[in-house]
Design a protein around this motif. Structure first.
Motif, PDB file in Angstrom:
ATOM      1  N   ILE A 156       0.861  -1.176   0.000  1.00  0.00           N
ATOM      2  CA  ILE A 156       0.000   0.000   0.000  1.00  0.00           C
ATOM      3  C   ILE A 156       0.897   1.225   0.000  1.00  0.00           C
ATOM      4  CG2 ILE A 156      -1.871   1.230   1.126  1.00  0.00           C
ATOM      5  CD1 ILE A 156      -2.717  -1.338   2.460  1.00  0.00           C
ATOM      6  N   VAL A 157       0.736   2.073  -1.006  1.00  0.00           N
ATOM      7  CA  VAL A 157       1.582   3.252  -1.181  1.00  0.00           C
ATOM      8  C   VAL A 157       0.691   4.422  -1.582  1.00  0.00           C
ATOM      9  CG1 VAL A 157       2.075   2.569  -3.567  1.00  0.00           C
ATOM     10  CG2 VAL A 157       3.617   4.167  -2.402  1.00  0.00           C
ATOM     11  N   ASP A 158       1.089   5.627  -1.197  1.00  0.00           N
ATOM     12  CA  ASP A 158       0.284   6.788  -1.571  1.00  0.00           C
ATOM     13  C   ASP A 158       0.421   7.072  -3.061  1.00  0.00           C
ATOM     14  OD1 ASP A 158       2.363   9.560  -1.413  1.00  0.00           O
ATOM     15  OD2 ASP A 158       3.036   7.617  -0.670  1.00  0.00           O
ATOM     16  N   GLY A 159      -0.673   7.525  -3.649  1.00  0.00           N
ATOM     17  CA  GLY A 159      -0.676   7.862  -5.058  1.00  0.00           C
ATOM     18  C   GLY A 159      -0.474   9.356  -5.285  1.00  0.00           C
ATOM     19  N   PRO A 160      -0.139   9.743  -6.549  1.00  0.00           N
ATOM     20  CA  PRO A 160      -0.032   8.868  -7.725  1.00  0.00           C
ATOM     21  C   PRO A 160       1.333   8.187  -7.797  1.00  0.00           C
ATOM     22  CG  PRO A 160       0.316  11.155  -8.365  1.00  0.00           C
ATOM     23  CD  PRO A 160      -0.012  11.186  -6.904  1.00  0.00           C
ATOM     24  N   LEU A 161       1.331   6.929  -8.160  1.00  0.00           N
ATOM     25  CA  LEU A 161       2.547   6.130  -8.227  1.00  0.00           C
ATOM     26  C   LEU A 161       3.090   6.142  -9.652  1.00  0.00           C
ATOM     27  CD1 LEU A 161       4.412   4.214  -6.652  1.00  0.00           C
ATOM     28  CD2 LEU A 161       2.876   2.336  -7.254  1.00  0.00           C
ATOM     29  N   ASP A 162       4.390   6.390  -9.758  1.00  0.00           N
ATOM     30  CA  ASP A 162       5.039   6.368 -11.067  1.00  0.00           C
ATOM     31  C   ASP A 162       4.844   4.993 -11.720  1.00  0.00           C
ATOM     32  OD1 ASP A 162       7.251   7.606 -12.941  1.00  0.00           O
ATOM     33  OD2 ASP A 162       7.896   5.557 -12.498  1.00  0.00           O
ATOM     34  N   PRO A 163       4.463   4.939 -13.005  1.00  0.00           N
ATOM     35  CA  PRO A 163       4.209   3.643 -13.662  1.00  0.00           C
ATOM     36  C   PRO A 163       5.375   2.666 -13.585  1.00  0.00           C
ATOM     37  CG  PRO A 163       3.393   5.434 -15.021  1.00  0.00           C
ATOM     38  CD  PRO A 163       4.159   6.076 -13.892  1.00  0.00           C
TER      39      PRO A 163
END
Length: 260
Positions: free
Chosen positions: A230-237
């Protein structure tokens, strides 16, 4: 207390955990109730140990007076950490057996779980303190040697106790993540995280984007060795693709960030 009041108080608590603080007027607007009703709710929630009242509002209950260095770390990417912790809390069902390691995000998660009917095994004394006193929440502290510069118990005694349990979900964090996996600054902490992973049916890694690309030699897991990130967005593609090697990736959006 009726179902409507129960749902209203759950909504109030969720708002406070998401924002860190709420004024009575804003909370009343959020739940569609009068300010007098919200004040009564907050008074009742304070008696339950769920919130701390202040002039004109309330905050989630904080059990300890934390060291300055811990408070400083907690303030880094605080909104992101709250969003990640809330997404983790949403995974928890009643009567689950959980394990929580230490760290600022896990401390937020502990506050969100306070009062819920779950069983929590932890090696972090502050996590145990955040959960202490809530009747429905059972807390098991592992024991071990308390670190001089933190709140986690470590060592052979800690690892031995951990091995005696089986947990449904293990929530953990790390100091950084690179192509080789998730790492911590401290080898003793990393050893306890590995012990928890071995007795967990599922491992959930909680990180904020500031930890991406930062490698540490005390490895706790490879990228393929956790079940969900679980990581905060926005996540680099590119990072999403990297983290998705063997893991489900979930983006959590801080309150001030709009989901596209």
């Amino acid at each position: 207390m009726g179902p409507a009041a129960s749902r209203r108080r759950e909504a109030l608590l969720a708002h406070l955990h998401a924002h860190g603080h709420g004024r009575v007027a804003d909370l009343a607007h959020c739940v569609g109730a009068s300010e007098a009703t919200v004040r009564r709710d907050l008074d009742a929630m304070e008696r339950q140990g769920l919130v701390d009242r202040d002039w004109g509002g309330a905050s989630p209950h904080v059990a300890l007076r934390y060291r300055p260095e811990f408070r400083a770390r907690a303030e880094v990417a605080e909104a992101a950490k709250r969003a990640v912790a809330a997404a983790a809390a949403a995974m928890v069902a009643p009567n689950m057996v959980l394990a929580l390691s230490g760290g600022t995000t896990l401390t937020l998660l502990a506050r969100m779980l306070r009062g819920r009917p779950v069983n929590v095994v932890t090696n972090a004394v502050n996590v145990a303190a955040e959960l202490f006193g809530a009747r429905a929440t059972k807390v098991i502290l592992t024991g071990g040697a308390l670190k001089q510069n933190g709140y986690e118990l470590v060592g052979a005694a800690t690892e031995s106790v951990v091995r005696a349990y089986h947990v449904d979900l293990f929530f953990c964090s790390c100091s950084g993540v690179d192509e080789a996996g998730y790492g911590r600054r401290d080898h003793a902490e990393a050893a306890v995280v590995k012990s928890f992973r071995r007795v967990a049916a599922g491992t959930v890694m909680l990180i904020d984007r500031g930890k991406l690309g930062r490698g540490y030699r005390a490895r706790v897991a490879g990228l393929h060795e956790v079940d969900r990130v679980i990581v905060d967005g926005p996540l680099d593609p590119a990072w999403r693709e990297r983290l998705a090697v063997g893991s489900e990736v979930q983006e959590a959006w801080p309150c001030e960030t709009g989901v596209p």
